[in-house]
Motif scaffolding. Structure first.
Motif, PDB file in Angstrom:
ATOM      1  N   LEU A  95      25.394   3.426   4.032  1.00 41.29           N
ATOM      2  CA  LEU A  95      24.072   3.940   4.369  1.00 41.29           C
ATOM      3  C   LEU A  95      23.034   2.820   4.404  1.00 41.29           C
ATOM      4  N   VAL A  96      23.144   1.857   3.499  1.00 37.04           N
ATOM      5  CA  VAL A  96      22.262   0.687   3.540  1.00 37.04           C
ATOM      6  C   VAL A  96      22.427  -0.043   4.868  1.00 37.04           C
ATOM      7  N   MET A  97      23.674  -0.243   5.253  1.00 35.17           N
ATOM      8  CA  MET A  97      23.947  -0.970   6.492  1.00 35.17           C
ATOM      9  C   MET A  97      23.588  -0.155   7.729  1.00 35.17           C
ATOM     10  N   GLU A  98      23.626   1.159   7.616  1.00 32.61           N
ATOM     11  CA  GLU A  98      23.182   1.995   8.733  1.00 32.61           C
ATOM     12  C   GLU A  98      21.685   1.782   8.983  1.00 32.61           C
ATOM     13  N   VAL A  99      20.928   1.717   7.903  1.00 36.37           N
ATOM     14  CA  VAL A  99      19.493   1.428   8.034  1.00 36.37           C
ATOM     15  C   VAL A  99      19.301   0.081   8.716  1.00 36.37           C
ATOM     16  N   ALA A 114      17.483   7.306   8.118  1.00 35.26           N
ATOM     17  CA  ALA A 114      18.576   6.889   7.248  1.00 35.26           C
ATOM     18  C   ALA A 114      18.036   6.379   5.913  1.00 35.26           C
ATOM     19  N   ALA A 115      16.919   5.677   5.955  1.00 38.03           N
ATOM     20  CA  ALA A 115      16.312   5.173   4.721  1.00 38.03           C
ATOM     21  C   ALA A 115      15.851   6.314   3.827  1.00 38.03           C
ATOM     22  N   ASP A 116      15.242   7.314   4.421  1.00 42.74           N
ATOM     23  CA  ASP A 116      14.794   8.472   3.642  1.00 42.74           C
ATOM     24  C   ASP A 116      15.982   9.164   2.975  1.00 42.74           C
ATOM     25  N   ARG A 117      17.091   9.214   3.691  1.00 42.23           N
ATOM     26  CA  ARG A 117      18.289   9.821   3.123  1.00 42.23           C
ATOM     27  C   ARG A 117      18.788   8.995   1.939  1.00 42.23           C
ATOM     28  N   TYR A 118      18.782   7.689   2.102  1.00 41.76           N
ATOM     29  CA  TYR A 118      19.228   6.817   1.008  1.00 41.76           C
ATOM     30  C   TYR A 118      18.321   6.975  -0.217  1.00 41.76           C
ATOM     31  N   ILE A 119      17.021   6.948   0.016  1.00 41.31           N
ATOM     32  CA  ILE A 119      16.053   7.018  -1.088  1.00 41.31           C
ATOM     33  C   ILE A 119      16.174   8.337  -1.845  1.00 41.31           C
ATOM     34  N   PRO A 129      14.729  -1.057  -3.352  1.00 42.18           N
ATOM     35  CA  PRO A 129      13.591  -1.828  -2.830  1.00 42.18           C
ATOM     36  C   PRO A 129      13.855  -2.368  -1.426  1.00 42.18           C
ATOM     37  N   TYR A 130      15.068  -2.847  -1.207  1.00 44.98           N
ATOM     38  CA  TYR A 130      15.435  -3.391   0.104  1.00 44.98           C
ATOM     39  C   TYR A 130      15.378  -2.321   1.183  1.00 44.98           C
ATOM     40  N   VAL A 131      15.891  -1.143   0.883  1.00 43.43           N
ATOM     41  CA  VAL A 131      15.891  -0.050   1.861  1.00 43.43           C
ATOM     42  C   VAL A 131      14.463   0.377   2.181  1.00 43.43           C
ATOM     43  N   ASN A 132      13.617   0.488   1.152  1.00 38.61           N
ATOM     44  CA  ASN A 132      12.212   0.808   1.397  1.00 38.61           C
ATOM     45  C   ASN A 132      11.551  -0.252   2.275  1.00 38.61           C
ATOM     46  N   TYR A 133      11.864  -1.499   1.999  1.00 35.08           N
ATOM     47  CA  TYR A 133      11.263  -2.592   2.775  1.00 35.08           C
ATOM     48  C   TYR A 133      11.737  -2.562   4.224  1.00 35.08           C
ATOM     49  N   LEU A 134      13.036  -2.359   4.428  1.00 39.10           N
ATOM     50  CA  LEU A 134      13.558  -2.267   5.794  1.00 39.10           C
ATOM     51  C   LEU A 134      12.898  -1.134   6.562  1.00 39.10           C
ATOM     52  N   LYS A 158       3.543   4.088   3.276  1.00 39.70           N
ATOM     53  CA  LYS A 158       4.223   4.794   2.186  1.00 39.70           C
ATOM     54  C   LYS A 158       5.369   3.952   1.631  1.00 39.70           C
ATOM     55  N   TYR A 159       6.169   3.375   2.514  1.00 39.87           N
ATOM     56  CA  TYR A 159       7.300   2.562   2.067  1.00 39.87           C
ATOM     57  C   TYR A 159       6.824   1.325   1.297  1.00 39.87           C
ATOM     58  N   TYR A 160       5.834   0.635   1.851  1.00 45.39           N
ATOM     59  CA  TYR A 160       5.330  -0.568   1.188  1.00 45.39           C
ATOM     60  C   TYR A 160       4.689  -0.232  -0.161  1.00 45.39           C
ATOM     61  N   GLN A 161       3.962   0.881  -0.198  1.00 43.68           N
ATOM     62  CA  GLN A 161       3.306   1.277  -1.443  1.00 43.68           C
ATOM     63  C   GLN A 161       4.343   1.615  -2.507  1.00 43.68           C
ATOM     64  N   THR A 162       5.463   2.218  -2.093  1.00 41.41           N
ATOM     65  CA  THR A 162       6.535   2.524  -3.032  1.00 41.41           C
ATOM     66  C   THR A 162       7.073   1.252  -3.673  1.00 41.41           C
ATOM     67  N   ILE A 163       7.236   0.213  -2.869  1.00 38.71           N
ATOM     68  CA  ILE A 163       7.729  -1.061  -3.399  1.00 38.71           C
ATOM     69  C   ILE A 163       6.761  -1.636  -4.428  1.00 38.71           C
ATOM     70  N   VAL A 164       5.472  -1.642  -4.089  1.00 37.01           N
ATOM     71  CA  VAL A 164       4.461  -2.198  -4.992  1.00 37.01           C
ATOM     72  C   VAL A 164       4.365  -1.383  -6.275  1.00 37.01           C
ATOM     73  N   ASP A 165       4.462  -0.073  -6.149  1.00 38.95           N
ATOM     74  CA  ASP A 165       4.312   0.800  -7.324  1.00 38.95           C
ATOM     75  C   ASP A 165       5.567   0.840  -8.194  1.00 38.95           C
ATOM     76  N   LYS A 166       6.740   0.965  -7.563  1.00 40.04           N
ATOM     77  CA  LYS A 166       7.974   1.163  -8.320  1.00 40.04           C
ATOM     78  C   LYS A 166       8.748  -0.123  -8.588  1.00 40.04           C
ATOM     79  N   TYR A 167       8.596  -1.082  -7.683  1.00 34.04           N
ATOM     80  CA  TYR A 167       9.367  -2.321  -7.812  1.00 34.04           C
ATOM     81  C   TYR A 167       8.446  -3.539  -7.686  1.00 34.04           C
ATOM     82  N   PRO A 168       7.423  -3.640  -8.519  1.00 30.73           N
ATOM     83  CA  PRO A 168       6.414  -4.703  -8.365  1.00 30.73           C
ATOM     84  C   PRO A 168       6.957  -6.110  -8.542  1.00 30.73           C
TER      85      PRO A 168
END
Length: 293
Positions: A95-99, A114-119, A129-134, A158-168
Motif C-alpha cells: 500500500l505504501v508503494m501503491e501511493v 491510497a494514502a487515506d486508506r493506509y492512514i 509520516p512518509y505516506v502523509n507527506y507523499l 491537512k496532510y502537511y498539518q498532520t505531519i507537523v502535529d503528529k510527527y514533528p
C-alpha cells in the motif's frame, strides 16, 4: 515472506473456504459452486481463484515496473497484494508503494485515496509520516489557480498539518511547515479573489464576508494587507465608517510601509476621516486575539 507463513495463509484460506462447503485441493484451484440455488446451471455461478503467487514475487515485480517507469502497472501490482494477502506485512508495504507509484504516475487523486486508506489502517506505523507527506506532495503538485476550487489545496494542508502535529521530529516536518504557509497563502488568495469579484459588483456584504475569512482563518499571510484595505473600501461604500477606520488603523499599525495602507489612508482622507481603531470592532478583536495589534 517465508514458506511457513505462506503455508499459514493458504491454510487459513482453506479453512474459510471449507466452511463455505468448497472443495479444497492442495494442488489445484479452489472452486465455489452455488449449484443447489442456481436454476441456470453450474458454470455461470462458478468462482475460481488462481493459485497463490508468492507475495515477494508480486512486490518485486512492482519494483521492476517502477524501475521501467511503468507506474500505472506498478500501482496495480502493489494493490493486488492487499487483495491476495490482506492484513499482512506485504499488504502494508504494498500500500505504501501503491501511493508512491500513483504519485510518480501523476495520478494524484489515486495517490491520495491510497494514502487515506493506509492512514486509516496503519496510523501509527513508521511509514505513516512518509505516506502523509507523499499524499501532501500529490495534492500540492496539482494545486489549481486561486480562482478555481481549492479542495486539493485543503487536502494538501491537512496532510502537511498532520505531519507537523503528529510527527514533528520526522524528516518531513520542516518542508511540511513551508508547504503549510504556501497552502494558507493560496487559500487566502482564493477568498480575496471571490471578495474582489463581489466588491466590483457592489455586493459589499458578500465581499466583506470573504475578507473576513482571510482575517479569521489566514492571519500571518501576505493577503491580510489587501484584505484590510478592501474592508476599508467596502465599509466606506456602506457608510459604516467606524469599521472602515478600524481596518485602516490595524493595517497601518501592522504594515505601516504597505502600499495597501497608503491606499486605505487616502480613501479615508478623501472622505474626511482618518485611521482610528475602535476596540469594539470585530476587526480589532480578531487581531488582538492573535497579538497583531
Amino acid at each position: 515472506m517465508n514458506d511457513s507463513h505462506s503455508l499459514g495463509l493458504r491454510t487459513f484460506r482453506a479453512l474459510i473456504l471449507a466452511g463455505a462447503a468448497l472443495t479444497v485441493s492442495a494442488h489445484s484451484a479452489f472452486c465455489f459452486s452455488l449449484e443447489d440455488l442456481n436454476p441456470f446451471g453450474k458454470k455461470k455461478y462458478e468462482m475460481k481463484l488462481d493459485p497463490d503467487v508468492p507475495p515477494d514475487r508480486i512486490y518485486n515485480e512492482g519494483l521492476i515496473k517502477i524501475d521501467h517507469h511503468d507506474y500505472e502497472v506498478a500501482a496495480k501490482q502493489f494493490a493486488s497484494l492487499q487483495k491476495q494477502y490482506p492484513f499482512s506485512e506485504w499488504a502494508r508495504k504494498g500500500l505504501v508503494m501503491e501511493v508512491y507509484a500513483n504519485y510518480l504516475n501523476h495520478s494524484y487523486v489515486d495517490a491520495s485515496t491510497a494514502a487515506d486508506r493506509y492512514i486509516s489502517i496503519y496510523p501509527n506505523t513508521d511509514d505513516a509520516p512518509y505516506v502523509n507527506y507523499l499524499a501532501g506532495q500529490a495534492m500540492y503538485g496539482d494545486m489549481p489557480d486561486v480562482e478555481r476550487d481549492q479542495d486539493r489545496v485543503i487536502k494538501a494542508l491537512k496532510y502537511y498539518q498532520t505531519i507537523v502535529d503528529k510527527y514533528p521530529k520526522s524528516k518531513y516536518a520542516a518542508d511540511s511547515r513551508l508547504k503549510i504557509d504556501v497552502c494558507r497563502d493560496q487559500l487566502a488568495g482564493h477568498e480575496l479573489e471571490i471578495g474582489r469579484y463581489y466588491l466590483k459588483r457592489d455586493n459589499y456584504p458578500a465581499a466583506i464576508n470573504r475578507f473576513h475569512e482571510v482575517l479569521a482563518k489566514y492571519q500571518n499571510t501576505r493577503e491580510v494587507e489587501e484584505a484590510l484595505e478592501r474592508l476599508t473600501e467596502a465599509y466606506l461604500a456602506m457608510g459604516i465608517t467606524q469599521e472602515a477606520e478600524t481596518a485602516a488603523a490595524i493595517l497601518g499599525a501592522n504594515y505601516p510601509n504597505s502600499q495597501w495602507y497608503k491606499d486605505a489612508y487616502e480613501r479615508l482622507k478623501s472622505n474626511g476621516l482618518s485611521p482610528h481603531e475602535h476596540t469594539d470592532s470585530w476587526i480589532s478583536k480578531a487581531f488582538k486575539k492573535v497579538g497583531l495589534s
